[in-house]
Design a protein around this motif. Structure first.
Motif, PDB file in Angstrom:
ATOM      1  N   ILE A 145       4.788   3.387   9.976  1.00 39.61           N
ATOM      2  CA  ILE A 145       5.102   3.829   8.616  1.00 39.61           C
ATOM      3  C   ILE A 145       5.529   5.291   8.679  1.00 39.61           C
ATOM      4  O   ILE A 145       4.819   6.128   9.239  1.00 39.61           O
ATOM      5  N   VAL A 146       6.681   5.581   8.122  1.00 40.31           N
ATOM      6  CA  VAL A 146       7.150   6.949   7.971  1.00 40.31           C
ATOM      7  C   VAL A 146       6.806   7.390   6.555  1.00 40.31           C
ATOM      8  O   VAL A 146       7.219   6.741   5.587  1.00 40.31           O
ATOM      9  N   LEU A 147       6.054   8.479   6.434  1.00 45.33           N
ATOM     10  CA  LEU A 147       5.590   8.959   5.129  1.00 45.33           C
ATOM     11  C   LEU A 147       6.125  10.372   4.881  1.00 45.33           C
ATOM     12  O   LEU A 147       5.532  11.352   5.328  1.00 45.33           O
ATOM     13  N   PRO A 148       7.254  10.484   4.183  1.00 47.88           N
ATOM     14  CA  PRO A 148       7.769  11.813   3.856  1.00 47.88           C
ATOM     15  C   PRO A 148       6.837  12.539   2.882  1.00 47.88           C
ATOM     16  O   PRO A 148       6.097  11.900   2.112  1.00 47.88           O
ATOM     17  N   CYS A 192       4.039  14.103   3.037  1.00 50.06           N
ATOM     18  CA  CYS A 192       2.619  13.755   3.080  1.00 50.06           C
ATOM     19  C   CYS A 192       1.867  14.934   3.693  1.00 50.06           C
ATOM     20  O   CYS A 192       1.870  15.109   4.917  1.00 50.06           O
ATOM     21  N   PRO A 193       1.245  15.772   2.881  1.00 49.15           N
ATOM     22  CA  PRO A 193       0.581  16.973   3.400  1.00 49.15           C
ATOM     23  C   PRO A 193      -0.576  16.626   4.332  1.00 49.15           C
ATOM     24  O   PRO A 193      -1.224  15.588   4.177  1.00 49.15           O
ATOM     25  N   PRO A 194      -0.858  17.497   5.301  1.00 49.76           N
ATOM     26  CA  PRO A 194      -1.956  17.252   6.231  1.00 49.76           C
ATOM     27  C   PRO A 194      -3.300  17.028   5.544  1.00 49.76           C
ATOM     28  O   PRO A 194      -4.145  16.303   6.065  1.00 49.76           O
ATOM     29  N   ALA A 195      -3.496  17.616   4.381  1.00 50.39           N
ATOM     30  CA  ALA A 195      -4.768  17.458   3.681  1.00 50.39           C
ATOM     31  C   ALA A 195      -5.012  16.015   3.248  1.00 50.39           C
ATOM     32  O   ALA A 195      -6.164  15.617   3.025  1.00 50.39           O
ATOM     33  N   CYS A 223       0.802  -1.228   0.000  1.00 52.06           N
ATOM     34  CA  CYS A 223       0.000   0.000   0.000  1.00 52.06           C
ATOM     35  C   CYS A 223       0.837   1.283   0.000  1.00 52.06           C
ATOM     36  O   CYS A 223       0.286   2.353  -0.277  1.00 52.06           O
ATOM     37  N   VAL A 224       2.106   1.211   0.351  1.00 60.58           N
ATOM     38  CA  VAL A 224       2.882   2.435   0.526  1.00 60.58           C
ATOM     39  C   VAL A 224       3.635   2.802  -0.745  1.00 60.58           C
ATOM     40  O   VAL A 224       3.803   1.989  -1.652  1.00 60.58           O
ATOM     41  N   ARG A 225       4.095   4.044  -0.798  1.00 59.68           N
ATOM     42  CA  ARG A 225       4.904   4.526  -1.906  1.00 59.68           C
ATOM     43  C   ARG A 225       6.347   4.054  -1.740  1.00 59.68           C
ATOM     44  O   ARG A 225       6.770   3.689  -0.637  1.00 59.68           O
ATOM     45  N   PRO A 226       7.127   4.076  -2.826  1.00 60.08           N
ATOM     46  CA  PRO A 226       8.532   3.683  -2.707  1.00 60.08           C
ATOM     47  C   PRO A 226       9.305   4.517  -1.683  1.00 60.08           C
ATOM     48  O   PRO A 226      10.232   4.008  -1.049  1.00 60.08           O
ATOM     49  N   MET A 227       8.934   5.763  -1.498  1.00 57.23           N
ATOM     50  CA  MET A 227       9.658   6.638  -0.570  1.00 57.23           C
ATOM     51  C   MET A 227       9.269   6.397   0.891  1.00 57.23           C
ATOM     52  O   MET A 227       9.964   6.841   1.799  1.00 57.23           O
ATOM     53  N   VAL A 236      -4.967   8.794   3.654  1.00 56.35           N
ATOM     54  CA  VAL A 236      -3.950   7.741   3.552  1.00 56.35           C
ATOM     55  C   VAL A 236      -4.122   6.732   4.678  1.00 56.35           C
ATOM     56  O   VAL A 236      -4.125   5.506   4.450  1.00 56.35           O
ATOM     57  N   ALA A 237      -4.262   7.214   5.905  1.00 59.19           N
ATOM     58  CA  ALA A 237      -4.395   6.320   7.049  1.00 59.19           C
ATOM     59  C   ALA A 237      -5.662   5.483   6.957  1.00 59.19           C
ATOM     60  O   ALA A 237      -5.655   4.275   7.237  1.00 59.19           O
ATOM     61  N   GLU A 238      -6.750   6.095   6.549  1.00 55.67           N
ATOM     62  CA  GLU A 238      -8.017   5.376   6.453  1.00 55.67           C
ATOM     63  C   GLU A 238      -7.975   4.340   5.338  1.00 55.67           C
ATOM     64  O   GLU A 238      -8.562   3.257   5.455  1.00 55.67           O
ATOM     65  N   ARG A 239      -7.281   4.651   4.245  1.00 56.84           N
ATOM     66  CA  ARG A 239      -7.157   3.679   3.161  1.00 56.84           C
ATOM     67  C   ARG A 239      -6.422   2.424   3.633  1.00 56.84           C
ATOM     68  O   ARG A 239      -6.803   1.301   3.310  1.00 56.84           O
ATOM     69  N   LEU A 240      -5.362   2.615   4.417  1.00 64.99           N
ATOM     70  CA  LEU A 240      -4.632   1.473   4.968  1.00 64.99           C
ATOM     71  C   LEU A 240      -5.527   0.651   5.892  1.00 64.99           C
ATOM     72  O   LEU A 240      -5.564  -0.583   5.807  1.00 64.99           O
TER      73      LEU A 240
END
Length: 218
Positions: free
Chosen positions: A116-119, A121-124, A99-103, A129-133
């Motif tokens: 999960i560390v998500l560089p 990733c804007p607050p909007a 589910c995550v991006r390569p970064m 993202v969290a709900e999709r996971l």
């Protein structure tokens, strides 16, 4: 040992420079990986968290930390056995990896705990993202055997790294963990993120900013 851990054959002839370098690279990779899931282990996660919080302090770009905990995991072990628990942990890890991006960096940081560390990733987009996971994990069934399938859910807590502030991985984890605790207290199988990125500087962060050694090592 390396091949049993999933590594490809080493380059060059045994004893050659290329072979020795391959051994070193493979051992370094093993030391940073969780043996059960292949995700980053806690050591690698904490190192990545330190680099990311420093990057956010320098650049001001947003970064989100998510903590995930498998709901009622003890029941899985008690009902189906520890081998089934391992299967569940591996399945959750596979879904997170998918589910995550390569970064992004997914990691297993405890028994049934993931992060999960998500560089960048804007607050909007953080809640989405969290709900999709969470929804993806809820929708999957995990095969424990030919005739046995199990569904699991996770609780998710998240916090943003403070922008333009010298902070620490510990403070960032504490804020995300507070949201994870809230998700569990509100009934589990839900996501709780800080409503807005933290703009206030804590007393500890002020001490790091004004009382500690310079953090600009470039």
């Amino acid at each position: 040992m390396l091949q049993q851990s999933g590594h490809a054959a080493l380059p060059g002839a045994p004893g050659s420079v290329a072979w020795l370098q391959g051994v070193i690279d493979a051992l370094c990779d093993l030391s940073s990986r969780d043996a059960l899931t292949g995700l980053a282990n806690r050591r690698a996660f904490e190192a990545a968290l330190g680099r990311e919080i420093d990057r956010v302090a320098r650049s001001g770009e947003p970064a989100l930390l998510l903590l995930l905990d498998i709901d009622h995991f003890k029941r899985v072990n008690d009902t189906y056995g520890h081998q089934a628990g391992d299967i569940v942990i591996q399945a959750v890890a596979d879904i997170l990896r998918d589910c995550v991006r390569p970064m992004d960096l997914p990691a297993r940081i405890g028994g049934e705990e993931f992060a999960i560390v998500l560089p960048n990733c804007p607050p909007a987009f953080g809640q989405t993202v969290a709900e999709r996971l969470r929804a993806r994990l809820e929708s999957q069934t995990i095969a424990l055997g030919p005739q046995q399938h199990l569904g699991v859910t996770v609780s998710v807590g998240g916090a943003y790294a403070p922008q333009w502030v010298r902070s620490s991985p510990t403070l960032w984890i504490e804020r995300a963990d507070l949201q994870l605790y809230r998700a569990k207290a509100e009934g589990r199988n839900r996501t709780c993120l800080e409503p807005t990125p933290v703009s206030l500087v804590s007393a500890e962060e002020k001490g790091m900013l004004f009382g500690g050694p310079s953090w600009d090592q470039s």
